[in-house]
Design a protein around this motif. Structure first.
Motif, PDB file in Angstrom:
ATOM      1  N   LEU A   1       0.831  -1.203   0.000  1.00 58.62           N
ATOM      2  CA  LEU A   1       0.000   0.000   0.000  1.00 58.62           C
ATOM      3  C   LEU A   1       0.868   1.256   0.000  1.00 58.62           C
ATOM      4  O   LEU A   1       0.503   2.278  -0.596  1.00 58.62           O
ATOM      5  CB  LEU A   1      -0.920  -0.003   1.223  1.00 58.62           C
ATOM      6  N   LEU A   2       2.021   1.160   0.658  1.00 58.69           N
ATOM      7  CA  LEU A   2       2.942   2.296   0.687  1.00 58.69           C
ATOM      8  C   LEU A   2       3.464   2.594  -0.708  1.00 58.69           C
ATOM      9  O   LEU A   2       3.639   3.764  -1.085  1.00 58.69           O
ATOM     10  CB  LEU A   2       4.105   1.981   1.630  1.00 58.69           C
ATOM     11  N   ALA A   3       3.715   1.555  -1.506  1.00 54.10           N
ATOM     12  CA  ALA A   3       4.168   1.751  -2.886  1.00 54.10           C
ATOM     13  C   ALA A   3       3.108   2.472  -3.707  1.00 54.10           C
ATOM     14  O   ALA A   3       3.411   3.373  -4.507  1.00 54.10           O
ATOM     15  CB  ALA A   3       4.505   0.404  -3.517  1.00 54.10           C
ATOM     16  N   PHE A   4       1.839   2.100  -3.519  1.00 52.85           N
ATOM     17  CA  PHE A   4       0.745   2.794  -4.218  1.00 52.85           C
ATOM     18  C   PHE A   4       0.660   4.253  -3.755  1.00 52.85           C
ATOM     19  O   PHE A   4       0.457   5.162  -4.562  1.00 52.85           O
ATOM     20  CB  PHE A   4      -0.589   2.082  -3.961  1.00 52.85           C
ATOM     21  N   ARG A   5       0.802   4.456  -2.441  1.00 54.64           N
ATOM     22  CA  ARG A   5       0.704   5.809  -1.889  1.00 54.64           C
ATOM     23  C   ARG A   5       1.839   6.690  -2.406  1.00 54.64           C
ATOM     24  O   ARG A   5       1.634   7.862  -2.725  1.00 54.64           O
ATOM     25  CB  ARG A   5       0.736   5.739  -0.362  1.00 54.64           C
ATOM     26  N   ASN A   6       3.030   6.104  -2.507  1.00 52.40           N
ATOM     27  CA  ASN A   6       4.170   6.868  -3.020  1.00 52.40           C
ATOM     28  C   ASN A   6       3.957   7.273  -4.471  1.00 52.40           C
ATOM     29  O   ASN A   6       4.358   8.369  -4.886  1.00 52.40           O
ATOM     30  CB  ASN A   6       5.460   6.046  -2.892  1.00 52.40           C
ATOM     31  N   TRP A   7       3.338   6.386  -5.233  1.00 52.23           N
ATOM     32  CA  TRP A   7       3.058   6.752  -6.623  1.00 52.23           C
ATOM     33  C   TRP A   7       2.035   7.891  -6.697  1.00 52.23           C
ATOM     34  O   TRP A   7       2.178   8.816  -7.510  1.00 52.23           O
ATOM     35  CB  TRP A   7       2.545   5.544  -7.430  1.00 52.23           C
ATOM     36  N   ASP A   8       1.012   7.828  -5.839  1.00 54.04           N
ATOM     37  CA  ASP A   8       0.006   8.903  -5.831  1.00 54.04           C
ATOM     38  C   ASP A   8       0.653  10.256  -5.549  1.00 54.04           C
ATOM     39  O   ASP A   8       0.297  11.273  -6.170  1.00 54.04           O
ATOM     40  CB  ASP A   8      -1.075   8.615  -4.780  1.00 54.04           C
TER      41      ASP A   8
ATOM     42  N   ALA B   1       8.751  -1.870  -7.371  1.00 50.12           N
ATOM     43  CA  ALA B   1       8.214  -2.235  -6.062  1.00 50.12           C
ATOM     44  C   ALA B   1       7.999  -3.744  -5.971  1.00 50.12           C
ATOM     45  O   ALA B   1       8.288  -4.366  -4.937  1.00 50.12           O
ATOM     46  CB  ALA B   1       6.902  -1.498  -5.816  1.00 50.12           C
ATOM     47  N   ALA B   2       7.498  -4.334  -7.060  1.00 55.90           N
ATOM     48  CA  ALA B   2       7.276  -5.784  -7.078  1.00 55.90           C
ATOM     49  C   ALA B   2       8.593  -6.540  -6.924  1.00 55.90           C
ATOM     50  O   ALA B   2       8.676  -7.538  -6.192  1.00 55.90           O
ATOM     51  CB  ALA B   2       6.587  -6.186  -8.375  1.00 55.90           C
ATOM     52  N   HIS B   3       9.643  -6.079  -7.595  1.00 54.41           N
ATOM     53  CA  HIS B   3      10.956  -6.727  -7.473  1.00 54.41           C
ATOM     54  C   HIS B   3      11.477  -6.629  -6.036  1.00 54.41           C
ATOM     55  O   HIS B   3      12.030  -7.596  -5.505  1.00 54.41           O
ATOM     56  CB  HIS B   3      11.951  -6.076  -8.436  1.00 54.41           C
ATOM     57  N   ARG B   4      11.317  -5.464  -5.398  1.00 56.80           N
ATOM     58  CA  ARG B   4      11.808  -5.283  -4.033  1.00 56.80           C
ATOM     59  C   ARG B   4      11.075  -6.174  -3.044  1.00 56.80           C
ATOM     60  O   ARG B   4      11.669  -6.733  -2.120  1.00 56.80           O
ATOM     61  CB  ARG B   4      11.641  -3.816  -3.589  1.00 56.80           C
ATOM     62  N   LEU B   5       9.757  -6.296  -3.243  1.00 58.82           N
ATOM     63  CA  LEU B   5       8.927  -6.960  -2.244  1.00 58.82           C
ATOM     64  C   LEU B   5       8.800  -8.467  -2.449  1.00 58.82           C
ATOM     65  O   LEU B   5       8.485  -9.192  -1.503  1.00 58.82           O
ATOM     66  CB  LEU B   5       7.523  -6.336  -2.255  1.00 58.82           C
ATOM     67  N   ARG B   6       9.043  -8.929  -3.655  1.00 54.61           N
ATOM     68  CA  ARG B   6       8.754 -10.333  -3.973  1.00 54.61           C
ATOM     69  C   ARG B   6       9.483 -11.307  -3.047  1.00 54.61           C
ATOM     70  O   ARG B   6       8.918 -12.318  -2.624  1.00 54.61           O
ATOM     71  CB  ARG B   6       9.112 -10.600  -5.438  1.00 54.61           C
ATOM     72  N   ARG B   7      10.737 -10.981  -2.683  1.00 54.19           N
ATOM     73  CA  ARG B   7      11.523 -11.912  -1.872  1.00 54.19           C
ATOM     74  C   ARG B   7      11.253 -11.758  -0.374  1.00 54.19           C
ATOM     75  O   ARG B   7      11.631 -12.634   0.408  1.00 54.19           O
ATOM     76  CB  ARG B   7      13.016 -11.695  -2.136  1.00 54.19           C
TER      77      ARG B   7
ATOM     78  N   ASP C   1      13.123   0.984   5.917  1.00 58.89           N
ATOM     79  CA  ASP C   1      12.507   0.306   4.782  1.00 58.89           C
ATOM     80  C   ASP C   1      12.592   1.192   3.548  1.00 58.89           C
ATOM     81  O   ASP C   1      12.333   2.390   3.606  1.00 58.89           O
ATOM     82  CB  ASP C   1      11.045  -0.020   5.091  1.00 58.89           C
ATOM     83  N   GLN C   2      12.935   0.593   2.423  1.00 56.11           N
ATOM     84  CA  GLN C   2      13.152   1.361   1.191  1.00 56.11           C
ATOM     85  C   GLN C   2      11.893   2.060   0.685  1.00 56.11           C
ATOM     86  O   GLN C   2      11.979   3.056  -0.027  1.00 56.11           O
ATOM     87  CB  GLN C   2      13.699   0.441   0.097  1.00 56.11           C
ATOM     88  N   ASP C   3      10.724   1.554   1.053  1.00 59.18           N
ATOM     89  CA  ASP C   3       9.491   2.163   0.560  1.00 59.18           C
ATOM     90  C   ASP C   3       9.028   3.334   1.416  1.00 59.18           C
ATOM     91  O   ASP C   3       8.088   4.029   1.039  1.00 59.18           O
ATOM     92  CB  ASP C   3       8.382   1.104   0.489  1.00 59.18           C
ATOM     93  N   GLN C   4       9.660   3.544   2.554  1.00 53.63           N
ATOM     94  CA  GLN C   4       9.282   4.651   3.418  1.00 53.63           C
ATOM     95  C   GLN C   4      10.160   5.864   3.136  1.00 53.63           C
ATOM     96  O   GLN C   4      11.341   5.743   2.831  1.00 53.63           O
ATOM     97  CB  GLN C   4       9.404   4.251   4.889  1.00 53.63           C
ATOM     98  N   LYS C   5       9.571   7.037   3.275  1.00 51.57           N
ATOM     99  CA  LYS C   5      10.311   8.275   3.026  1.00 51.57           C
ATOM    100  C   LYS C   5      10.915   8.838   4.302  1.00 51.57           C
ATOM    101  O   LYS C   5      11.873   9.609   4.242  1.00 51.57           O
ATOM    102  CB  LYS C   5       9.398   9.314   2.375  1.00 51.57           C
ATOM    103  N   GLN C   6      10.353   8.488   5.437  1.00 51.46           N
ATOM    104  CA  GLN C   6      10.906   8.950   6.703  1.00 51.46           C
ATOM    105  C   GLN C   6      10.661   7.906   7.792  1.00 51.46           C
ATOM    106  O   GLN C   6       9.649   7.211   7.779  1.00 51.46           O
ATOM    107  CB  GLN C   6      10.305  10.303   7.100  1.00 51.46           C
ATOM    108  N   VAL C   7      11.617   7.823   8.701  1.00 55.51           N
ATOM    109  CA  VAL C   7      11.557   6.846   9.787  1.00 55.51           C
ATOM    110  C   VAL C   7      11.971   7.544  11.077  1.00 55.51           C
ATOM    111  O   VAL C   7      12.951   8.308  11.098  1.00 55.51           O
ATOM    112  CB  VAL C   7      12.495   5.644   9.516  1.00 55.51           C
ATOM    113  N   ARG C   8      11.244   7.276  12.138  1.00 60.58           N
ATOM    114  CA  ARG C   8      11.552   7.842  13.459  1.00 60.58           C
ATOM    115  C   ARG C   8      11.937   6.690  14.377  1.00 60.58           C
ATOM    116  O   ARG C   8      11.112   5.831  14.690  1.00 60.58           O
ATOM    117  CB  ARG C   8      10.322   8.587  13.988  1.00 60.58           C
ATOM    118  N   LEU C   9      13.202   6.670  14.790  1.00 56.26           N
ATOM    119  CA  LEU C   9      13.737   5.549  15.558  1.00 56.26           C
ATOM    120  C   LEU C   9      14.033   5.995  16.989  1.00 56.26           C
ATOM    121  O   LEU C   9      14.805   6.930  17.203  1.00 56.26           O
ATOM    122  CB  LEU C   9      15.015   5.041  14.886  1.00 56.26           C
TER     123      LEU C   9
END
Length: 343
Positions: free
Chosen positions: A9-16, A47-53, A135-143
């Motif tokens: 869903l994040l991949a779809f959101r990033n495209w939007d 996105a499919a290549h990244r997530l498939r494995r 995660d590569q599909d996220q634009k920001q991370v708070r650790l």
């Protein structure tokens, strides 16, 4: 418990979000629907290549949606069956593997640089968790990171990572909060563009109310130094020409005993330093810290309460024999050698 982000869903959101940036080009005629569809196809294929494995069980149903959208776009862009099969084979055999290899190399280099940066900042303990959280599909991370400073005091830090235009994560901001008896005493956000090479012990010092000497790049692009501390509502910067030199301040208080170069280094770093106040052969344990606002060294007694030089001298006189006395070193007789002859 933190809920894992659905990366499909994040991949779809990033495209939007990306499409919104492209809409003005579509309206002005600089791009057409076919170009937009091609960009979307490339985005979803990657996105499919990244997530498939690494797709999780909860993400598998959503992978069907992604694959269906990819198939729909392929039919729109390649209505000819042979061209469509050729495009699919090219993606599977060449484009996909090349993309994954490039992404892996870039990610390894990015993580290695971040781990070095975190280690230098005193945050090396979280380095091993980066692969899991960035995660590569996220634009920001708070650790988050929690440090217990004592029975009633702790420091919480939040490392804020943002992905740059090149797809690399950058540590852009560290948020810190000092807690005492379950309540936040002080909190501050530190943008690393304004606080280069900031260390965790410096964040702790600033939140504790101590000042430090900050290295920074001024408006002209030159390296400079200035004293800085956290005021009641904002950061207090002292002009680089502000007349406070820590070594001069120490010279004005010769009763402070400790290696002066060491003291200067610690005090400029914002630390509260344990040392002694010496009068004759008697001395008292004290703590010292930089006080640029008053152009002096702040003196603290054994209970960490502010105290003056006069009161320390008075205290030594009043306590008399109760105060520790520096003993003279014992001289040991030892035979020496001079001009090859034993004496």
């Amino acid at each position: 418990m933190t809920v894992a982000v659905n990366r499909v869903l994040l991949a779809f959101r990033n495209w939007d979000e990306r499409k919104k940036e492209l809409d003005p080009l579509l309206k002005t005629g600089a791009a057409d629907a076919s170009t937009i569809n091609r960009l979307q196809l490339d985005h979803l294929r990657q996105a499919a290549h990244r997530l498939r494995r690494s797709v999780r069980p909860d993400e598998k149903p959503f992978m069907l949606l992604l694959n269906n959208q990819v198939a729909k776009l392929e039919k729109q862009l390649f209505p000819n069956l042979l061209r469509r099969i050729f495009s699919q084979l090219k993606d599977i055999l060449f484009d996909g593997p090349a993309y994954l290899k490039q992404q892996q190399q870039q990610r390894e280099q990015n993580l290695e640089m971040l781990k070095i940066q975190l280690k230098d900042a005193g945050l090396g303990s979280i380095s091993g968790r980066l692969e899991q959280h960035l995660d590569q599909d996220q634009k920001q991370v708070r650790l988050p990171m929690d440090c217990q400073l004592g029975p009633e005091k702790r420091l919480t830090l939040y490392m804020n990572f943002h992905k740059d235009p090149y797809g690399n994560f950058q540590l852009e901001q560290i948020s810190g909060a000092l807690h005492e008896n379950g309540k936040i005493v002080k909190a501050q956000e530190f943008k690393l563009s304004e606080w280069p090479n900031l260390k965790t012990n410096q964040i702790w010092s600033l939140l504790e109310g101590r000042a430090l000497r900050q290295h920074y790049t001024d408006a002209t692009g030159h390296e400079n130094n200035r004293w800085v501390e956290l005021g009641p509502n904002t950061v207090q910067h002292y002009d680089p020409d502000y007349g406070f030199d820590i070594r001069t301040a120490l010279d004005a208080l010769p009763a402070i005993t400790r290696n002066k170069d060491e003291l200067v280094r610690y005090l400029e770093n914002g630390q509260q330093v344990p040392t002694y106040w010496k009068q004759g052969r008697a001395y008292l344990g004290i703590q010292v810290q930089a006080d640029p606002a008053n152009r002096t060294i702040k003196l603290l007694d054994d209970k960490l309460q502010p105290i003056t030089a006069e009161k320390l001298n008075q205290k030594i006189q009043e306590q008399g024999s109760k105060v520790k006395v520096l003993s003279a070193p014992v001289q040991k007789n030892r035979k020496g050698v001079k001009n090859g002859h034993h004496q």
